[in-house]
Design an enzyme around this catalytic site. Sequence first.
Site, PDB file in Angstrom:
ATOM      1  N   SER A   1     106.150 -51.676   2.925  1.00 45.23           N
ATOM      2  CA  SER A   1     105.789 -50.500   2.124  1.00 45.23           C
ATOM      3  C   SER A   1     104.923 -50.962   0.969  1.00 45.23           C
ATOM      4  CB  SER A   1     107.080 -49.871   1.577  1.00 45.23           C
ATOM      5  OG  SER A   1     106.790 -48.957   0.540  1.00 45.23           O
TER       6      SER A   1
ATOM      7  N   TYR B   1     115.516 -49.815  -2.372  1.00 44.90           N
ATOM      8  CA  TYR B   1     114.368 -49.755  -1.459  1.00 44.90           C
ATOM      9  C   TYR B   1     113.330 -50.814  -1.827  1.00 44.90           C
ATOM     10  CZ  TYR B   1     110.732 -47.470   1.418  1.00 44.90           C
ATOM     11  OH  TYR B   1     109.769 -47.185   2.347  1.00 44.90           O
TER      12      TYR B   1
HETATM   13  P1  NAD Z   1     111.904 -41.355   9.234  1.00 48.56           P
HETATM   14  O1  NAD Z   1     113.077 -40.899   8.437  1.00 48.56           O
HETATM   15  O2  NAD Z   1     110.993 -40.354   9.859  1.00 48.56           O
HETATM   16  O3  NAD Z   1     112.366 -42.366  10.364  1.00 48.56           O
HETATM   17  C1  NAD Z   1     113.369 -43.326  10.139  1.00 48.56           C
HETATM   18  C2  NAD Z   1     113.901 -43.773  11.462  1.00 48.56           C
HETATM   19  O4  NAD Z   1     114.947 -44.734  11.230  1.00 48.56           O
HETATM   20  C3  NAD Z   1     114.526 -42.637  12.287  1.00 48.56           C
HETATM   21  O5  NAD Z   1     114.254 -42.854  13.660  1.00 48.56           O
HETATM   22  C4  NAD Z   1     116.021 -42.824  12.026  1.00 48.56           C
HETATM   23  O6  NAD Z   1     116.852 -42.296  13.045  1.00 48.56           O
HETATM   24  C5  NAD Z   1     116.095 -44.326  11.970  1.00 48.56           C
HETATM   25  N1  NAD Z   1     117.302 -44.847  11.325  1.00 48.56           N
HETATM   26  C6  NAD Z   1     117.808 -44.524  10.105  1.00 48.56           C
HETATM   27  N2  NAD Z   1     118.970 -45.186   9.916  1.00 48.56           N
HETATM   28  C7  NAD Z   1     119.180 -45.924  11.024  1.00 48.56           C
HETATM   29  C8  NAD Z   1     120.220 -46.821  11.433  1.00 48.56           C
HETATM   30  N3  NAD Z   1     121.274 -47.092  10.652  1.00 48.56           N
HETATM   31  N4  NAD Z   1     120.113 -47.411  12.642  1.00 48.56           N
HETATM   32  C9  NAD Z   1     119.058 -47.137  13.458  1.00 48.56           C
HETATM   33  N5  NAD Z   1     118.060 -46.306  13.130  1.00 48.56           N
HETATM   34  C10 NAD Z   1     118.127 -45.711  11.925  1.00 48.56           C
HETATM   35  O7  NAD Z   1     111.082 -42.307   8.229  1.00 48.56           O
HETATM   36  P2  NAD Z   1     109.610 -42.943   8.279  1.00 48.56           P
HETATM   37  O8  NAD Z   1     108.890 -42.442   7.095  1.00 48.56           O
HETATM   38  O9  NAD Z   1     108.993 -42.841   9.618  1.00 48.56           O
HETATM   39  O10 NAD Z   1     109.990 -44.453   7.952  1.00 48.56           O
HETATM   40  C11 NAD Z   1     109.876 -45.497   8.869  1.00 48.56           C
HETATM   41  C12 NAD Z   1     109.706 -46.792   8.096  1.00 48.56           C
HETATM   42  O11 NAD Z   1     108.496 -46.725   7.330  1.00 48.56           O
HETATM   43  C13 NAD Z   1     110.818 -47.087   7.093  1.00 48.56           C
HETATM   44  O12 NAD Z   1     111.123 -48.464   7.100  1.00 48.56           O
HETATM   45  C14 NAD Z   1     110.192 -46.701   5.765  1.00 48.56           C
HETATM   46  O13 NAD Z   1     110.759 -47.400   4.693  1.00 48.56           O
HETATM   47  C15 NAD Z   1     108.754 -47.108   6.002  1.00 48.56           C
HETATM   48  N6  NAD Z   1     107.781 -46.480   5.114  1.00 48.56           N
HETATM   49  C16 NAD Z   1     107.623 -45.127   5.111  1.00 48.56           C
HETATM   50  C17 NAD Z   1     106.687 -44.577   4.258  1.00 48.56           C
HETATM   51  C18 NAD Z   1     106.452 -43.119   4.189  1.00 48.56           C
HETATM   52  O14 NAD Z   1     105.740 -42.687   3.282  1.00 48.56           O
HETATM   53  N7  NAD Z   1     106.973 -42.326   5.091  1.00 48.56           N
HETATM   54  C19 NAD Z   1     105.940 -45.395   3.413  1.00 48.56           C
HETATM   55  C20 NAD Z   1     106.136 -46.768   3.447  1.00 48.56           C
HETATM   56  C21 NAD Z   1     107.072 -47.308   4.318  1.00 48.56           C
END
Ligand code: NAD
Length: 261
Positions: free
Chosen positions: A143, A156
């Site tokens: 991130s 985080y």
């Molecule tokens: P999201 O909430 O859409 O997806 C998260 C996924 O993780 C889902 O499939 C959920 O079921 C799964 N998950 C959660 N807890 C879990 C567990 N205990 N075991 C197995 N699976 C689990 O979120 P996203 O935005 O797609 O995030 C995905 C990654 O990207 C994360 O690591 C997040 O930190 C990172 N990220 C997101 C953003 C953003 O702006 N959305 C920015 C930077 C980094």
Amino acid sequence: MFLKGKTAIVTGSTSGIGLAYARALAAEGAAVMINGFGDAAEIEKERAALEGISGARALYSPADMTDGDAIAAMVQQCHDELGGPDIVINNAGIQHVAAIEDFPVEKWNAIIAINLSSAFHIMHHAVPHMKAKRWGRIISTASAHSFVASPNKSAYVAAKHGLAGLTKTVALEVATHGITVNAISPGYVWTPLVEKQIPDTMKTRGLTREQVINDVLLDAQPTKQFVTVEQVAALAVFLCRDEAAGITGANLPVDGGWTAQ
Ligand code: NAD
């Protein structure tokens, strides 16, 4: 379809960025093991759709990323039923927004487990399979918060900084084995994870929904646009190409210029 014959595990791929990774890898012919929580019928629909896209098998693992034994079993199931894994994308992640003195201990533990320790467990079990084939690609969704901090996101930010360090370390360990290890660091991507933190940020900072979107989230992002899940997934696909064999130990921002400031 340059990934025909290769197998990928994508954690947290029932939604958001992870689902986009799974679809993009399948579009290049990879067999994919998806993982994460959600509605069983929806997940089955996605799994079947991935087989349609790739022409290869797709499996779903319900492994909880807080459970090291379940992660070991997921990697073993992938190896036994699909082969590999040749590609691992550590992507599962959760967020919680609270000041340090109010931060619930169970949220701290869950974020460190899901956003950081799960990547250790997967690499620990997957690297021997990659070494045996002398080829592998490990990609972690870090991130912008692996480079810089924001208030009220202690767990985080700590987990994502840790993931960046883990990426560099393992990259050095496997550098002569045909395996690359990199992180992709998105800025704000419009996914359920971002949408869900809006009410908490409204509460902790006393702002309206519009103010949180424009003055907090997109305030940091010079492009004033959310990054798309497809943009993030396209970089992961590139990292899987032979042309990317020289990129390892890197932490690549896809953040609309956020961390250039
Ligand atoms: P999201 O909430 O859409 O997806 C998260 C996924 O993780 C889902 O499939 C959920 O079921 C799964 N998950 C959660 N807890 C879990 C567990 N205990 N075991 C197995 N699976 C689990 O979120 P996203 O935005 O797609 O995030 C995905 C990654 O990207 C994360 O690591 C997040 O930190 C990172 N990220 C997101 C953003 C953003 O702006 N959305 C920015 C930077 C980094």
